[in-house]
Motif scaffolding. Structure first.
Motif, PDB file in Angstrom:
ATOM      1  N   GLN A 101     -50.898  12.141  13.752  1.00  0.00           N
ATOM      2  CA  GLN A 101     -51.232  13.688  13.620  1.00  0.00           C
ATOM      3  C   GLN A 101     -50.342  14.662  14.621  1.00  0.00           C
ATOM      4  OE1 GLN A 101     -55.346  14.045  13.063  1.00  0.00           O
ATOM      5  NE2 GLN A 101     -55.039  14.575  10.928  1.00  0.00           N
ATOM      6  N   ILE A 102     -50.302  14.045  15.853  1.00  0.00           N
ATOM      7  CA  ILE A 102     -49.701  14.767  16.929  1.00  0.00           C
ATOM      8  C   ILE A 102     -48.273  14.709  16.537  1.00  0.00           C
ATOM      9  CG2 ILE A 102     -49.043  14.826  19.285  1.00  0.00           C
ATOM     10  CD1 ILE A 102     -52.103  13.542  19.794  1.00  0.00           C
ATOM     11  N   GLN A 105     -47.504  17.267  13.750  1.00  0.00           N
ATOM     12  CA  GLN A 105     -47.402  18.754  14.146  1.00  0.00           C
ATOM     13  C   GLN A 105     -45.973  18.898  14.440  1.00  0.00           C
ATOM     14  OE1 GLN A 105     -50.427  19.351  17.367  1.00  0.00           O
ATOM     15  NE2 GLN A 105     -52.001  18.969  15.621  1.00  0.00           N
ATOM     16  N   ARG A 106     -45.415  18.288  15.299  1.00  0.00           N
ATOM     17  CA  ARG A 106     -44.080  18.578  15.664  1.00  0.00           C
ATOM     18  C   ARG A 106     -43.112  18.502  14.694  1.00  0.00           C
ATOM     19  NH1 ARG A 106     -41.678  14.785  19.050  1.00  0.00           N
ATOM     20  NH2 ARG A 106     -39.909  16.163  19.082  1.00  0.00           N
ATOM     21  N   ASN A 108     -43.682  19.188  11.435  1.00  0.00           N
ATOM     22  CA  ASN A 108     -43.767  20.114  10.720  1.00  0.00           C
ATOM     23  C   ASN A 108     -43.027  21.441  11.049  1.00  0.00           C
ATOM     24  OD1 ASN A 108     -45.464  19.261   8.712  1.00  0.00           O
ATOM     25  ND2 ASN A 108     -47.429  19.709   9.574  1.00  0.00           N
ATOM     26  N   THR A 109     -42.936  21.748  12.499  1.00  0.00           N
ATOM     27  CA  THR A 109     -42.314  22.768  13.044  1.00  0.00           C
ATOM     28  C   THR A 109     -40.701  22.460  12.727  1.00  0.00           C
ATOM     29  OG1 THR A 109     -42.365  21.846  15.022  1.00  0.00           O
ATOM     30  CG2 THR A 109     -43.954  23.876  14.695  1.00  0.00           C
TER      31      THR A 109
END
Lengths: 324, 158
Positions: A101-102, A105-106, A108-109
């Motif tokens: 998940q961590i 997050q990266r 997605n950006t």
């Protein structure tokens, strides 16, 4: 009188007891001719894929019946698998999910940034491939080919030519689609080739299955920059496999002084024998249209045809752009 | 002459197809006998009025569909093997058990070699000696067929 008896017996007909219709030899000749013509129709012209699909659909209940015992044993095994192991697995999976998940997050950006940059440059936005989860129902029954049968078919919108992957890497390609099942040819099969790239230096090549559990990268010179342990990923050139998926790891490089080419052997990273779940990636839209026109079974042939078509298109474009 | 009911023929053929469809794994794929072939040979040799080359051809076609190989391959080899089986069918009463077993061995071997030729012609690699295991397991299956449905040789009379 005696002469008369002889005359009566002369056209010797065998009694009805022995009559068996046409002789086995003529039958054999007839059926051989029939099967040879069927083979020709199947191999050369692909007339029989509809017939095959119908028959397989008719055989489906029998197949379910044959698969039932192994499924029962699998289910009971699952039922009795220890509580302890499940708890441990649950814990490990939670940890993995957290880590991923961590990373996500990266991701997605970065993806948003990437699409933004591509729109700025007027480039094509890469389409996220849709995927369907399938489960291996059994290995292929023909010992000569490397195939697995998956429990998703044309009823679940599967099409021939789709790429199949698992959590570790590429498994192969869907080659035959039946109503409820489909046949996936593994990348280790002799019939299948896959466009790859060396991850370390972006060198493009094509890997061919060898028929045993390895892949071969032929036609590369002996001084090519490939080392043992290099990771091969899909290059995405063919449009079937999305780029960047892990394919194999180079395990052996042989240099034969008599041959100008290096013999590069690599082992696939995906492990079909260890788990059942796999993902069937949807084809890009333009690919789907073209693949539906040509025969579904000869995937390698379709690839060639497609590449020919693409080059023809490029040539046409070049002509159109050329100053008159 | 012993009577054979068509029902037992078709039921055994159906069971053979079911066994063929069974999901074989690992060593099983190599050792798996040709269920359909052994069963069809048994009925060919026992009652050629119920089963003939055409039945063998159809059984072969079903095997082709089940294995997903080129359509017509097994149909071809099955019909050739059935023809060879039928040529000596009337002389079977003269054979003893071992001669019959040798005969069946030869028939299974013929089918394997024919399939191998077809597959090599298709462009497959030579699979090696392991490829002939199904002949041996096929003979075991033949013995099971004899146990289930009765012997083909003449019972011993003094």
């Amino acid at each position: 009188m005696l002469k008369g008896v002889h005359q009566k017996l002369e056209p010797q007909q065998s009694p009805a007891f022995f009559v068996r219709g046409p002789s086995p030899f003529s039958r054999m000749v007839f059926f051989c001719a029939l099967s040879v013509s069927i083979m020709a129709a199947d191999a050369r012209f692909n007339y029989l894929s509809q017939v095959r699909q119908g028959f397989i659909a008719a055989l489906h209940p029998l197949e379910v019946l044959a698969n039932a015992p192994s499924e029962w044993t699998r289910d009971t095994k699952k039922y009795f698998s220890e509580h302890n192991r499940l708890v441990q697995e649950n814990y490990a999976l939670k940890e993995q999910a957290f880590e991923q998940q961590i990373k996500l997050q990266r991701f997605n950006t970065i993806e948003a940034e990437n699409t933004h940059l591509r729109t700025l440059l007027n480039g094509n936005i890469p389409i996220q491939p849709k995927a369907i989860l399938g489960e291996i129902s059994h290995m292929g029954r023909d010992p000569f080919t490397h195939t697995v049968v998956v429990n998703r078919g044309s009823q679940h919108n599967i099409k021939a030519g789709q790429a199949v992957v698992d959590s570790k890497g590429v498994i192969g390609q869907v080659t035959r689609v039946y109503p409820f099942t489909s046949e996936v040819t593994l990348i280790t099969d002799k019939e299948l080739s896959i466009p790859i790239q060396i991850e370390r230096n972006q060198l493009r090549a094509i890997a061919f299955g060898e028929g045993n559990n390895t892949l071969d990268i032929p036609y590369l010179p002996t001084n090519v920059d490939i080392k043992v342990g290099d990771k091969l990923v899909t290059s995405g050139i063919d449009g079937v496999y999305p780029s960047g998926l892990a394919v194999a790891i180079v395990t052996k490089i042989q240099q034969n002084p008599e041959s100008p080419f290096a013999k590069i052997v690599s082992t696939p990273v995906a492990d079909v024998s260890n788990h059942l779940q796999l993902l069937l990636l949807a084809l890009p839209d333009y690919k789907e249209d073209e693949l539906s026109k040509v025969a579904p079974i000869e995937t390698t042939a379709t690839k060639k045809e497609l590449s020919n078509k693409n080059t023809a298109l490029i040539k046409n474009k070049a002509k159109a752009n050329a100053p008159h | 002459m012993r009577r054979t009911s068509p029902i037992s023929v078709y039921l055994s053929l159906l069971t053979a197809l079911l066994c063929q469809l069974f999901p074989w794994v690992g060593q099983g794929v190599i050792l798996r006998p040709d269920f359909m072939l052994v069963v069809i040979l048994y009925w060919l040799l026992r009652s050629p009025n119920l089963c003939n080359v055409g039945t063998a051809w159809f059984a072969g076609l079903l095997v082709d569909l089940a294995t997903g190989s080129l359509l017509g391959q097994h149909a071809l080899t099955f019909s050739v093997t059935a023809f060879v089986a039928l040529t000596y069918q009337r002389r079977l009463v003269l054979f003893n058990t071992w001669q019959l077993l040798a005969y069946v061995f030869a028939l299974l071997m013929i089918e394997r070699v024919l399939i191998l030729l077809l597959k090599l012609f298709e462009g497959n690699e030579n699979p090696g000696f392991m490829y002939f295991w199904p002949v041996i397991t096929g003979l075991l299956l033949w013995q099971i067929m004899i146990l289930l449905f009765g012997s083909l040789t003449r019972p011993k009379t003094n």
